[in-house]
Design a protein around this motif. Structure first.
Motif, PDB file in Angstrom:
ATOM      1  N   SER A  79      42.632  19.000  76.652  1.00 29.70           N
ATOM      2  CA  SER A  79      43.508  19.128  75.484  1.00 29.70           C
ATOM      3  C   SER A  79      44.544  20.244  75.632  1.00 29.70           C
ATOM      4  CB  SER A  79      42.676  19.423  74.227  1.00 29.70           C
ATOM      5  OG  SER A  79      41.722  18.420  73.987  1.00 29.70           O
ATOM      6  N   ILE A  80      44.246  21.250  76.443  1.00 27.91           N
ATOM      7  CA  ILE A  80      45.074  22.450  76.510  1.00 27.91           C
ATOM      8  C   ILE A  80      45.987  22.403  77.734  1.00 27.91           C
ATOM      9  CG2 ILE A  80      45.061  24.976  76.510  1.00 27.91           C
ATOM     10  CD1 ILE A  80      42.188  24.854  75.447  1.00 27.91           C
ATOM     11  N   ASN A  81      47.245  22.773  77.518  1.00 24.97           N
ATOM     12  CA  ASN A  81      48.217  22.863  78.597  1.00 24.97           C
ATOM     13  C   ASN A  81      48.967  24.182  78.483  1.00 24.97           C
ATOM     14  OD1 ASN A  81      48.188  20.077  79.945  1.00 24.97           O
ATOM     15  ND2 ASN A  81      48.319  19.550  77.775  1.00 24.97           N
ATOM     16  N   LEU A  82      49.854  24.431  79.449  1.00 25.47           N
ATOM     17  CA  LEU A  82      50.685  25.632  79.431  1.00 25.47           C
ATOM     18  C   LEU A  82      52.132  25.231  79.193  1.00 25.47           C
ATOM     19  CD1 LEU A  82      49.168  27.596  82.461  1.00 25.47           C
ATOM     20  CD2 LEU A  82      48.552  27.781  80.042  1.00 25.47           C
ATOM     21  N   LEU A  83      52.814  25.986  78.342  1.00 28.83           N
ATOM     22  CA  LEU A  83      54.200  25.677  78.012  1.00 28.83           C
ATOM     23  C   LEU A  83      55.115  25.845  79.223  1.00 28.83           C
ATOM     24  CD1 LEU A  83      54.425  27.439  74.534  1.00 28.83           C
ATOM     25  CD2 LEU A  83      54.540  24.985  74.961  1.00 28.83           C
ATOM     26  N   GLY A  84      56.192  25.060  79.241  1.00 30.63           N
ATOM     27  CA  GLY A  84      57.126  25.075  80.361  1.00 30.63           C
ATOM     28  C   GLY A  84      58.322  25.979  80.132  1.00 30.63           C
ATOM     29  N   PHE A  85      59.295  25.898  81.052  1.00 29.95           N
ATOM     30  CA  PHE A  85      60.461  26.776  81.028  1.00 29.95           C
ATOM     31  C   PHE A  85      61.308  26.604  79.774  1.00 29.95           C
ATOM     32  CE2 PHE A  85      59.571  26.782  85.602  1.00 29.95           C
ATOM     33  CZ  PHE A  85      59.687  28.129  85.876  1.00 29.95           C
ATOM     34  N   ASP A  86      61.305  25.405  79.186  1.00 28.25           N
ATOM     35  CA  ASP A  86      62.153  25.166  78.026  1.00 28.25           C
ATOM     36  C   ASP A  86      61.661  25.880  76.776  1.00 28.25           C
ATOM     37  OD1 ASP A  86      59.941  23.511  78.033  1.00 28.25           O
ATOM     38  OD2 ASP A  86      60.930  21.888  76.945  1.00 28.25           O
ATOM     39  N   ASP A  87      60.518  26.551  76.874  1.00 32.45           N
ATOM     40  CA  ASP A  87      60.004  27.296  75.728  1.00 32.45           C
ATOM     41  C   ASP A  87      60.258  28.789  75.834  1.00 32.45           C
ATOM     42  OD1 ASP A  87      58.400  25.518  73.718  1.00 32.45           O
ATOM     43  OD2 ASP A  87      57.981  24.719  75.702  1.00 32.45           O
ATOM     44  N   GLY A  88      61.164  29.162  76.736  1.00 30.14           N
ATOM     45  CA  GLY A  88      61.642  30.544  76.793  1.00 30.14           C
ATOM     46  C   GLY A  88      60.544  31.567  76.950  1.00 30.14           C
ATOM     47  N   ILE A  89      60.517  32.527  76.016  1.00 31.65           N
ATOM     48  CA  ILE A  89      59.591  33.649  76.157  1.00 31.65           C
ATOM     49  C   ILE A  89      58.137  33.235  75.996  1.00 31.65           C
ATOM     50  CG2 ILE A  89      61.274  35.383  75.427  1.00 31.65           C
ATOM     51  CD1 ILE A  89      60.089  35.307  72.657  1.00 31.65           C
ATOM     52  N   ASN A  90      57.890  32.018  75.513  1.00 33.75           N
ATOM     53  CA  ASN A  90      56.519  31.523  75.403  1.00 33.75           C
ATOM     54  C   ASN A  90      56.040  30.845  76.684  1.00 33.75           C
ATOM     55  OD1 ASN A  90      55.889  32.318  72.759  1.00 33.75           O
ATOM     56  ND2 ASN A  90      56.970  30.563  71.894  1.00 33.75           N
ATOM     57  N   LEU A  91      56.857  30.851  77.711  1.00 33.30           N
ATOM     58  CA  LEU A  91      56.533  30.206  78.982  1.00 33.30           C
ATOM     59  C   LEU A  91      55.113  30.517  79.445  1.00 33.30           C
ATOM     60  CD1 LEU A  91      57.351  28.789  81.685  1.00 33.30           C
ATOM     61  CD2 LEU A  91      58.154  31.027  82.460  1.00 33.30           C
ATOM     62  N   ALA A  92      54.377  29.444  79.783  1.00 37.00           N
ATOM     63  CA  ALA A  92      53.040  29.531  80.389  1.00 37.00           C
ATOM     64  C   ALA A  92      51.941  29.968  79.422  1.00 37.00           C
ATOM     65  CB  ALA A  92      53.037  30.423  81.624  1.00 37.00           C
ATOM     66  N   THR A  93      52.253  30.085  78.131  1.00 40.71           N
ATOM     67  CA  THR A  93      51.183  30.351  77.180  1.00 40.71           C
ATOM     68  C   THR A  93      50.480  29.034  76.830  1.00 40.71           C
ATOM     69  OG1 THR A  93      52.722  30.195  75.301  1.00 40.71           O
ATOM     70  CG2 THR A  93      52.278  32.394  76.185  1.00 40.71           C
ATOM     71  N   ALA A  94      49.222  29.125  76.425  1.00 38.34           N
ATOM     72  CA  ALA A  94      48.400  27.937  76.186  1.00 38.34           C
ATOM     73  C   ALA A  94      48.756  27.277  74.855  1.00 38.34           C
ATOM     74  CB  ALA A  94      46.922  28.323  76.189  1.00 38.34           C
ATOM     75  N   TYR A  95      48.804  25.946  74.871  1.00 40.00           N
ATOM     76  CA  TYR A  95      49.088  25.206  73.637  1.00 40.00           C
ATOM     77  C   TYR A  95      48.439  23.837  73.695  1.00 40.00           C
ATOM     78  CZ  TYR A  95      52.375  21.821  75.660  1.00 40.00           C
ATOM     79  OH  TYR A  95      52.924  20.782  76.368  1.00 40.00           O
ATOM     80  N   ILE A  96      48.417  23.168  72.558  1.00 38.24           N
ATOM     81  CA  ILE A  96      47.880  21.806  72.453  1.00 38.24           C
ATOM     82  C   ILE A  96      48.973  20.914  71.879  1.00 38.24           C
ATOM     83  CG2 ILE A  96      46.229  20.352  71.198  1.00 38.24           C
ATOM     84  CD1 ILE A  96      44.256  22.704  71.323  1.00 38.24           C
ATOM     85  N   ASP A  97      49.209  19.785  72.533  1.00 42.49           N
ATOM     86  CA  ASP A  97      50.151  18.789  72.018  1.00 42.49           C
ATOM     87  C   ASP A  97      49.336  17.654  71.410  1.00 42.49           C
ATOM     88  OD1 ASP A  97      51.990  16.842  71.450  1.00 42.49           O
ATOM     89  OD2 ASP A  97      52.901  16.788  73.444  1.00 42.49           O
ATOM     90  N   PRO A  98      49.195  17.613  70.073  1.00 42.30           N
ATOM     91  CA  PRO A  98      48.327  16.604  69.462  1.00 42.30           C
ATOM     92  C   PRO A  98      48.847  15.169  69.596  1.00 42.30           C
ATOM     93  CG  PRO A  98      49.488  17.860  67.780  1.00 42.30           C
ATOM     94  CD  PRO A  98      49.784  18.521  69.088  1.00 42.30           C
ATOM     95  N   ASN A  99      50.094  15.013  70.028  1.00 45.06           N
ATOM     96  CA  ASN A  99      50.564  13.655  70.318  1.00 45.06           C
ATOM     97  C   ASN A  99      49.880  13.099  71.567  1.00 45.06           C
ATOM     98  OD1 ASN A  99      52.442  13.156  68.210  1.00 45.06           O
ATOM     99  ND2 ASN A  99      53.891  14.540  69.207  1.00 45.06           N
ATOM    100  N   LYS A 100      49.411  14.012  72.410  1.00 46.41           N
ATOM    101  CA  LYS A 100      48.739  13.600  73.647  1.00 46.41           C
ATOM    102  C   LYS A 100      47.221  13.725  73.531  1.00 46.41           C
ATOM    103  CE  LYS A 100      52.713  14.943  76.464  1.00 46.41           C
ATOM    104  NZ  LYS A 100      53.205  15.855  77.517  1.00 46.41           N
ATOM    105  N   ARG A 101      46.760  14.848  73.030  1.00 45.04           N
ATOM    106  CA  ARG A 101      45.318  15.062  72.879  1.00 45.04           C
ATOM    107  C   ARG A 101      45.070  16.199  71.905  1.00 45.04           C
ATOM    108  NH1 ARG A 101      41.123  11.975  74.202  1.00 45.04           N
ATOM    109  NH2 ARG A 101      41.388  11.978  76.458  1.00 45.04           N
TER     110      ARG A 101
END
Length: 223
Positions: A61-83
């Motif tokens: 369920s957990i992934n890391l944010l990508g470059f398009d999220d600026g200063i939040n890059l690589a922080t853990a998040y959940i995309d409920p559209n996927k899981r």
């Protein structure tokens, strides 16, 4: 480069970094992301981007944010559209977090406050219509890597050819989401028990449910 030149260069570099930071803070509008269970208020500053929570999540369920999220890059998040988050027993993601970004005092589901679900387009809801296999084909095509994921997928399969109750059937929190009758029709209802785990959004193929991260039931629905 002599010492004087190095000093000047260092001052220019520091000034550029400070100026760049001020520009970013002025124009960058951070997105609100659904964080793993136990996420603290200052999660972004505490998350050290180690990815350990990603590694131990049995539902992927957990992934890391990508470059398009600026200063939040690589922080853990959940995309409920996927899981969504399936609120595992013992919360392995919390146990794996070494920085305190996920609160180790989180012991049970009642401690979880990830967000809250809202119903954004009730007219599209299938609560009074039967599900066909084609409706949930994208959900069924996802790979399962362990028994837990397989069991979650089985709930979806068991709903085929029945009046849709995927959000209610899949919810891990007692009475967080249910049906109420209005004019002899089932209407999806979100209760104060909702913790914003995102499973209902994941399984809602009709795109009726959305999780608002970092919001409480009172914030959205009042008293």
């Amino acid at each position: 480069m002599n010492r004087r030149e190095f000093g000047i260069f260092s001052l220019i570099a520091i000034g550029g970094a400070v100026g760049g930071g001020m520009v970013i803070n002025k124009f960058y509008e951070p997105k609100s992301h659904l964080r793993p269970p136990g996420g603290v208020e200052n999660f972004e500053s505490l998350c050290i981007k180690c990815g350990q929570c990603v590694q131990v999540c049995p539902y992927h369920s957990i992934n890391l944010l990508g470059f398009d999220d600026g200063i939040n890059l690589a922080t853990a998040y959940i995309d409920p559209n996927k899981r969504g988050c399936y609120l595992c027993d013992l919360f392995p993601c919390i146990l794996a977090c070494p920085s305190g970004a996920l609160d180790h005092n989180t012991n049970s589901i009642k401690d979880i406050k990830m967000g809250v679900a809202i119903i954004k387009d009730i007219d599209r809801c299938y609560a009074n219509k039967k599900i066909s296999k084609s409706d949930v084909s994208s959900l069924l095509e996802r790979k399962t890597y362990n028994q837990r994921e397989y069991d979650a997928k089985q709930i979806i399969e068991d709903n085929i050819d029945k009046t849709c109750s995927l959000c209610v059937s899949s919810c891990l929190v007692d009475n967080a989401i249910n049906f109420i009758k209005i004019n002899d029709k089932n209407i999806v209802n979100i209760s104060p028990n909702c913790v914003g785990c995102g499973v209902c959004q994941e399984v809602c193929f009709a795109n009726v449910i959305e999780i608002l991260p970092n919001k409480s039931y009172k914030d959205i629905y009042g008293d």
